[in-house]
Design an enzyme around this catalytic site. Structure first.
Site, PDB file in Angstrom:
ATOM      1  N   TYR A   1       3.800  -0.981  -3.011  1.00 42.34           N
ATOM      2  CA  TYR A   1       3.068  -0.126  -2.066  1.00 42.34           C
ATOM      3  C   TYR A   1       2.172   0.848  -2.827  1.00 42.34           C
ATOM      4  O   TYR A   1       0.986   0.991  -2.532  1.00 42.34           O
ATOM      5  CB  TYR A   1       4.049   0.643  -1.179  1.00 42.34           C
TER       6      TYR A   1
ATOM      7  N   LYS B   1      -2.089   1.144  -2.905  1.00 47.84           N
ATOM      8  CA  LYS B   1      -2.874   2.328  -2.566  1.00 47.84           C
ATOM      9  C   LYS B   1      -3.771   2.759  -3.731  1.00 47.84           C
ATOM     10  O   LYS B   1      -4.875   3.267  -3.516  1.00 47.84           O
ATOM     11  CB  LYS B   1      -1.947   3.469  -2.145  1.00 47.84           C
TER      12      LYS B   1
END
Length: 277
Positions: free
Chosen positions: A181, A185
């Site tokens: 994750y 980003k």
């Protein structure tokens, strides 16, 4: 490619008018609930016609409540609309953007907010889960931005694109075991800089927003699974608390309006001081 000659605006608006979006059309991916929906509502409150795309087959109660608020607000000339779109289905997304732009003969902005999270040690991550994460969090952002830019160029309505990244793209969060994750980003932050460079000749501005911890349905699930995380995350920033989606409405309006006409290729970090220690 030869860049256009730099010019300053020849007309100037009053400050309050810089934030007006009357007559303009926007798309928000991940706009069915949470942060995406809250930012979509901000654009509608400023006068924009906002199309919220989400993977759920039908609009949920959160969206319907926001839509009703916009319709009942006599000072609001904007509106919220819902369409089921999975950002991993690029042909469907392209067709939806084309339809929205054709209906209005314009597209003025995009907030690419669709995202998923998976808390799991890296050594346990499967290739399937890694691909799903990157397909949504990076690919979904990339192809949504490309679909928006394509319509802006075609309809000659250069606009503004905001990619929703995260402070997690800059740091390793204490207590958040989510390497894929965070990596996704980080990729979004870098993507925003490159798209800004590529599309500046077309008058399209691209910036990214990196929020800190927000209490959204996705984050609430983290707390349900691991209750100790809420207090840990809160004390890791200078303000000693978590944020709410409503605290990002102003940032969304700033980046999608004429209030930020000289800003592109930038990252706006709003994290309660978390990354400034």
């Amino acid at each position: 490619m030869q860049l256009p000659t730099a010019t300053r605006p020849t007309t100037f608006k009053k400050t309050r008018d810089l934030f007006r979006l009357d007559g303009k059309v926007y798309v928000v991916t991940g706009g069915g609930r949470g942060l995406g929906l809250t930012m979509a509502e901000a654009l509608a409150e400023a006068g924009g016609t906002v199309h919220c795309l989400d993977c759920r087959p039908e609009a949920g109660p959160d969206f319907l409540e926001a839509q009703a608020r916009a319709a009942a607000d006599t000072e609001c000339v904007g509106s919220l609309h819902y369409s089921q779109v999975d950002v991993r289905d690029v042909p469907q997304m392209e067709a939806t953007f084309a339809t929205i732009a054709a209906q209005n003969s314009r597209l003025d902005g995009l907030i690419a907010a669709a995202g998923i999270q998976r808390v799991q040690p890296a050594i346990d991550y499967s290739q399937e889960h890694m691909r799903e994460m990157m397909d949504v969090n990076y690919g979904g952002v990339m192809f949504a931005a490309a679909a928006a830019a394509r319509q802006m160029i075609a309809h000659k309505t250069p606009g503004n694109i905001m990619l929703v990244a995260s402070m997690s793209g800059k740091i390793a969060n204490k207590g958040l075991i989510s390497s894929v994750y965070n990596s996704s980003k980080a990729a979004v932050i870098q993507l925003g800089k490159n798209l800004a460079m590529e599309w500046a000749p077309h008058g399209i501005r691209v910036n990214s927003l990196s929020p800190g911890h927000i209490v959204t349905p996705m984050v609430q699930q983290n707390f349900d699974d691991e209750p100790h995380l809420e207090a840990l995350w809160a004390r890791e920033n200078m303000m000693g608390r978590l944020s709410s989606p409503e605290e990002f409405k102003g940032a969304a309006l700033f980046l999608l309006s004429d209030a930020s006409t000289f800003m592109t290729g930038s990252e706006l970090v709003i994290d309660g001081g978390h990354t400034a220690w």
